[in-house]
Scaffold this active site. Structure first.
Site, PDB file in Angstrom:
ATOM      1  N   HIS A 166     -11.163 -10.545   9.467  1.00 50.03           N
ATOM      2  CA  HIS A 166     -10.410  -9.236   8.980  1.00 50.03           C
ATOM      3  C   HIS A 166     -11.404  -7.655   9.568  1.00 50.03           C
ATOM      4  O   HIS A 166     -10.483  -6.780   8.727  1.00 50.03           O
ATOM      5  CB  HIS A 166     -10.766  -9.147   7.244  1.00 50.03           C
ATOM      6  CG  HIS A 166      -9.551  -8.700   6.975  1.00 50.03           C
ATOM      7  ND1 HIS A 166      -8.719  -7.228   6.202  1.00 50.03           N
ATOM      8  CD2 HIS A 166      -9.113  -9.770   5.752  1.00 50.03           C
ATOM      9  CE1 HIS A 166      -7.745  -7.570   5.873  1.00 50.03           C
ATOM     10  NE2 HIS A 166      -7.648  -8.737   5.508  1.00 50.03           N
TER      11      HIS A 166
ATOM     12  N   ASP B 170     -11.795 -15.296   7.787  1.00 47.61           N
ATOM     13  CA  ASP B 170     -10.870 -14.166   7.896  1.00 47.61           C
ATOM     14  C   ASP B 170     -12.263 -13.900   8.733  1.00 47.61           C
ATOM     15  O   ASP B 170     -13.229 -12.664   7.547  1.00 47.61           O
ATOM     16  CB  ASP B 170     -10.451 -14.193   7.070  1.00 47.61           C
ATOM     17  CG  ASP B 170      -9.456 -12.798   7.724  1.00 47.61           C
ATOM     18  OD1 ASP B 170      -9.380 -12.232   8.798  1.00 47.61           O
ATOM     19  OD2 ASP B 170      -8.414 -13.180   6.447  1.00 47.61           O
TER      20      ASP B 170
ATOM     21  N   GLU C 136     -10.010 -15.794  12.121  1.00 42.80           N
ATOM     22  CA  GLU C 136      -8.830 -15.263  12.262  1.00 42.80           C
ATOM     23  C   GLU C 136      -9.854 -13.909  12.387  1.00 42.80           C
ATOM     24  O   GLU C 136     -10.436 -13.036  11.596  1.00 42.80           O
ATOM     25  CB  GLU C 136      -8.536 -15.274  10.900  1.00 42.80           C
ATOM     26  CG  GLU C 136      -7.179 -14.047  10.288  1.00 42.80           C
ATOM     27  CD  GLU C 136      -5.947 -14.020   8.907  1.00 42.80           C
ATOM     28  OE1 GLU C 136      -5.582 -13.492   8.216  1.00 42.80           O
ATOM     29  OE2 GLU C 136      -6.793 -15.305   7.831  1.00 42.80           O
TER      30      GLU C 136
ATOM     31  N   TYR D  95     -13.452  -9.891   1.605  1.00 37.37           N
ATOM     32  CA  TYR D  95     -13.968 -10.141   3.310  1.00 37.37           C
ATOM     33  C   TYR D  95     -15.115  -9.338   3.053  1.00 37.37           C
ATOM     34  O   TYR D  95     -15.288  -8.350   3.454  1.00 37.37           O
ATOM     35  CB  TYR D  95     -12.937  -9.342   3.591  1.00 37.37           C
ATOM     36  CG  TYR D  95     -11.238  -9.658   3.674  1.00 37.37           C
ATOM     37  CD1 TYR D  95     -10.773 -11.205   4.119  1.00 37.37           C
ATOM     38  CD2 TYR D  95     -10.031  -8.685   2.978  1.00 37.37           C
ATOM     39  CE1 TYR D  95      -9.795 -12.396   3.827  1.00 37.37           C
ATOM     40  CE2 TYR D  95      -9.192  -9.533   2.643  1.00 37.37           C
ATOM     41  CZ  TYR D  95      -8.788 -11.410   3.235  1.00 37.37           C
ATOM     42  OH  TYR D  95      -7.936 -11.642   2.582  1.00 37.37           O
TER      43      TYR D  95
ATOM     44  N   GLU E 242      -0.162 -20.486   5.521  1.00 32.59           N
ATOM     45  CA  GLU E 242      -0.941 -20.006   4.044  1.00 32.59           C
ATOM     46  C   GLU E 242      -0.504 -20.155   2.418  1.00 32.59           C
ATOM     47  O   GLU E 242       0.505 -20.212   2.553  1.00 32.59           O
ATOM     48  CB  GLU E 242      -0.985 -18.238   3.680  1.00 32.59           C
ATOM     49  CG  GLU E 242      -1.824 -17.650   3.345  1.00 32.59           C
ATOM     50  CD  GLU E 242      -3.237 -15.675   3.101  1.00 32.59           C
ATOM     51  OE1 GLU E 242      -3.420 -16.020   2.204  1.00 32.59           O
ATOM     52  OE2 GLU E 242      -2.193 -15.914   4.359  1.00 32.59           O
TER      53      GLU E 242
ATOM     54  N   ASP F 192       0.103 -10.240  -1.665  1.00 30.27           N
ATOM     55  CA  ASP F 192       1.428  -9.389  -2.068  1.00 30.27           C
ATOM     56  C   ASP F 192       2.824  -9.397  -0.997  1.00 30.27           C
ATOM     57  O   ASP F 192       3.239  -8.171  -0.471  1.00 30.27           O
ATOM     58  CB  ASP F 192       0.540  -8.449  -1.500  1.00 30.27           C
ATOM     59  CG  ASP F 192       0.311  -8.340  -0.303  1.00 30.27           C
ATOM     60  OD1 ASP F 192      -0.411  -9.302   0.483  1.00 30.27           O
ATOM     61  OD2 ASP F 192      -0.509  -6.946   0.288  1.00 30.27           O
TER      62      ASP F 192
ATOM     63  N   GLU G  76      -1.725 -10.837  12.093  1.00 31.34           N
ATOM     64  CA  GLU G  76      -1.075  -9.634  11.434  1.00 31.34           C
ATOM     65  C   GLU G  76      -0.799  -8.295  11.413  1.00 31.34           C
ATOM     66  O   GLU G  76      -0.078  -7.999  10.451  1.00 31.34           O
ATOM     67  CB  GLU G  76      -1.762  -9.886  10.099  1.00 31.34           C
ATOM     68  CG  GLU G  76      -3.184  -9.798   9.977  1.00 31.34           C
ATOM     69  CD  GLU G  76      -3.644  -9.982   8.073  1.00 31.34           C
ATOM     70  OE1 GLU G  76      -3.796  -9.475   7.305  1.00 31.34           O
ATOM     71  OE2 GLU G  76      -3.778 -11.595   8.160  1.00 31.34           O
TER      72      GLU G  76
ATOM     73  N   GLN H   4       0.846  -1.371  -0.153  1.00 33.54           N
ATOM     74  CA  GLN H   4      -0.181   0.065   0.410  1.00 33.54           C
ATOM     75  C   GLN H   4       0.852   0.983   0.080  1.00 33.54           C
ATOM     76  O   GLN H   4       0.673   2.699  -0.214  1.00 33.54           O
ATOM     77  CB  GLN H   4      -0.788  -0.239   1.693  1.00 33.54           C
ATOM     78  CG  GLN H   4      -2.505  -1.113   0.680  1.00 33.54           C
ATOM     79  CD  GLN H   4      -1.149  -2.181   1.153  1.00 33.54           C
ATOM     80  OE1 GLN H   4      -0.264  -2.844   2.185  1.00 33.54           O
ATOM     81  NE2 GLN H   4      -2.704  -3.767   1.940  1.00 33.54           N
TER      82      GLN H   4
ATOM     83  N   HIS I  95      -7.071 -20.490  -0.212  1.00 39.19           N
ATOM     84  CA  HIS I  95      -8.197 -19.678  -0.273  1.00 39.19           C
ATOM     85  C   HIS I  95      -9.744 -20.722  -1.309  1.00 39.19           C
ATOM     86  O   HIS I  95      -9.091 -20.118  -1.941  1.00 39.19           O
ATOM     87  CB  HIS I  95      -7.921 -18.422  -0.483  1.00 39.19           C
ATOM     88  CG  HIS I  95      -7.398 -18.099   0.214  1.00 39.19           C
ATOM     89  ND1 HIS I  95      -5.864 -16.671  -0.729  1.00 39.19           N
ATOM     90  CD2 HIS I  95      -6.460 -18.427   1.506  1.00 39.19           C
ATOM     91  CE1 HIS I  95      -5.072 -16.662   0.678  1.00 39.19           C
ATOM     92  NE2 HIS I  95      -5.834 -17.563   1.901  1.00 39.19           N
TER      93      HIS I  95
ATOM     94  N   ARG J 196      -0.015 -14.861  14.341  1.00 36.38           N
ATOM     95  CA  ARG J 196      -0.698 -14.486  12.775  1.00 36.38           C
ATOM     96  C   ARG J 196       0.034 -13.535  12.226  1.00 36.38           C
ATOM     97  O   ARG J 196       0.368 -12.140  11.865  1.00 36.38           O
ATOM     98  CB  ARG J 196      -2.271 -13.888  12.344  1.00 36.38           C
ATOM     99  CG  ARG J 196      -2.690 -14.095  11.093  1.00 36.38           C
ATOM    100  CD  ARG J 196      -2.733 -15.308  10.501  1.00 36.38           C
ATOM    101  NE  ARG J 196      -3.237 -14.551   9.499  1.00 36.38           N
ATOM    102  CZ  ARG J 196      -2.828 -15.361   8.034  1.00 36.38           C
ATOM    103  NH1 ARG J 196      -2.508 -16.062   8.002  1.00 36.38           N
ATOM    104  NH2 ARG J 196      -3.762 -15.026   6.862  1.00 36.38           N
TER     105      ARG J 196
END
Length: 451
Positions: A261, A259, A285, A205, A388, A365, A311, A90, A174, A332
């Protein structure tokens, strides 16, 4: 031959080469210096000559669309360099500046072997503890130094961390679709490929994209043109239904993950997770954002569903209190964000004492170098939980040779010294990065939804 001579020779035969030089000198034979020259020193005992850092630079590329940043540490030993992942998709451009301007100046002339000292010094060199930009730069440096150390030792990095405790790395992949039935079909395909752990999501998500409803903020011209809409009520109702359908169609043996998120209110997340207990998730998650950590104590009292978290943590100290209190079950960590292999392995070792397992964040990413760093830790830590999975496109594999590989739900590393991944800089230059990022998600009235 007189008796003193015979005695001297017998003694020398009985003693090892390490004491021979001193005895020869003691008994009046050749000098100590001459004796040492005649000794054969095994290669392992010779050690390695010091190597210094010559330069540190960023390599930016986006062969699969996501911005990837790699740190390359070049040394004073010709041909010896290391690679590390510093990807912050990002805000990639700012990480490049941090690496090329500040990290290079900080590192040049330092001993490549002193990884811990360099990590600690870089961590506080800006006085304020590192934020995500500097942490990603530091992560890339740390991984690159481990890569160099493995190459100097002629060993894969996992050997330096204690060696293998498993033959390969179990991964989850996934599966998804815009309906529960579509999710189930997706799960079946991955089961046929050998995966035993599968994360299920309906839409994006928070079920983003799973409804054709038009939000009021769009009609009012509020927010950005590409901003996404999330219907929280629809999402909270859809997840239990998705689990129910997938369980019925795919059976009880497959391990299912999901997840959240951090996209719903804490109390809503708790109530939804309670409804998922009967479907026995492997883990759920990120139920809460980092701003709502105290809610984990309430969650623990409310349900026995395993939880993965971390994360979004930016500092390794953020893991201490939750782990001591055993608020979650899976660590995570985003290794290329938390500071690299050095801090990640510390958190993993701490987790062993509290029966908390690893589940490194490994999205698309993250560069192949970063995925290799995950895998080397995964092979070496006893309290590994799950990894993952990732699939690399042909373009990515043309840029990065030696990528980790997937086979029947297991990840394996390139069995060569270091992290095992190299980069073709000319090929990488074919895929320039961008500065655009689309993480905006809003409620019906346009309120931003975290994360």
């Amino acid at each position: 031959m007189n008796k003193p001579d015979q005695s001297r020779r017998d003694t020398l035969k009985m003693l090892g080469a390490g004491s021979t030089a001193g005895l020869l000198s003691l008994f009046g034979g050749i000098s100590t210096a001459e004796a040492r020259e005649q000794q054969v020193v095994p290669q392992y005992a010779k050690g390695l000559a010091p190597v210094k850092i010559k330069s540190v630079k960023a390599i930016a590329t986006a062969p699969q669309g996501s911005n990837l940043i790699v740190v390359k540490v070049e040394t004073t030993e010709p041909g010896l360099y290391g690679l590390g992942c510093a990807t912050f998709t990002q805000r990639a451009a700012t990480v490049i500046v941090a690496i090329n301007t500040y990290l290079n100046e900080f590192c040049v002339g330092k001993d490549v072997d002193n990884i811990e000292d360099m990590w600690q010094a870089a961590y506080v060199s800006s006085y304020w503890r590192n934020g995500p930009v500097l942490n990603n730069a530091l992560s890339g440096l740390d991984q690159a130094l481990w890569d160099i150390k493995g190459k100097r030792a002629n060993m894969p990095v996992y050997q330096l961390l204690g060696g293998k405790v498993r033959f390969a790395i179990p991964c989850y992949t996934h599966a998804g679709g815009n309906t529960p039935e579509a999710c189930a079909d997706s799960v079946k395909k991955f089961m046929d490929d050998g995966f035993k752990y599968i994360r299920i999501q309906q839409g994006g998500y928070g079920a983003v994209g799973a409804t054709a409803d038009k939000p009021d903020f769009k009609a009012a011209g509020f927010g950005g043109e590409t901003d996404n809409y999330m219907n929280e009520r629809l999402y909270l109702k859809s997840v239990p239904k998705m689990f129910e359908v997938v369980r019925k169609q795919c059976g009880e043996e497959i391990e299912l993950l999901h997840d959240i998120h951090e996209r719903v209110q804490p109390i809503d997340a708790i109530n939804m997770i309670k409804r998922l207990e009967e479907f026995k998730p492997f883990f759920i998650e990120d139920p809460f954002s980092p701003e709502n950590m105290k809610w984990f104590a309430n969650l623990r009292q409310a349900t026995s569903v395993p939880i993965a978290m971390g994360e979004l943590f930016n500092n390794i100290n953020e893991f201490k209190e939750p782990m001591i209190n055993q608020w979650f079950d899976f660590i995570r960590i985003h290794v290329s964000q938390i500071g690299g292999i050095s801090p990640a392995i510390k958190v993993a070792r701490l987790g062993e004492w509290f029966n908390i397992r690893t589940a490194w964040h490994g999205p698309g990413d993250v560069s192949p170098v970063g995925h290799a760093a995950h895998a080397h830790i995964d092979l070496a830590v006893w309290n590994f939980g799950i990894q993952e999975a990732v699939q690399f496109s042909e373009k990515t594999q043309a840029v990065f040779s030696g990528c980790p590989t997937m086979n029947k739900g297991y990840m394996s590393v390139n069995e060569v010294p270091g992290l095992g991944v190299d980069i073709n800089e000319k090929e990488a230059a074919k895929y320039p990065i961008s500065t655009k990022s689309n993480w905006q998600v809003r409620k019906m009235d346009g309120t931003i939804i975290r994360p």
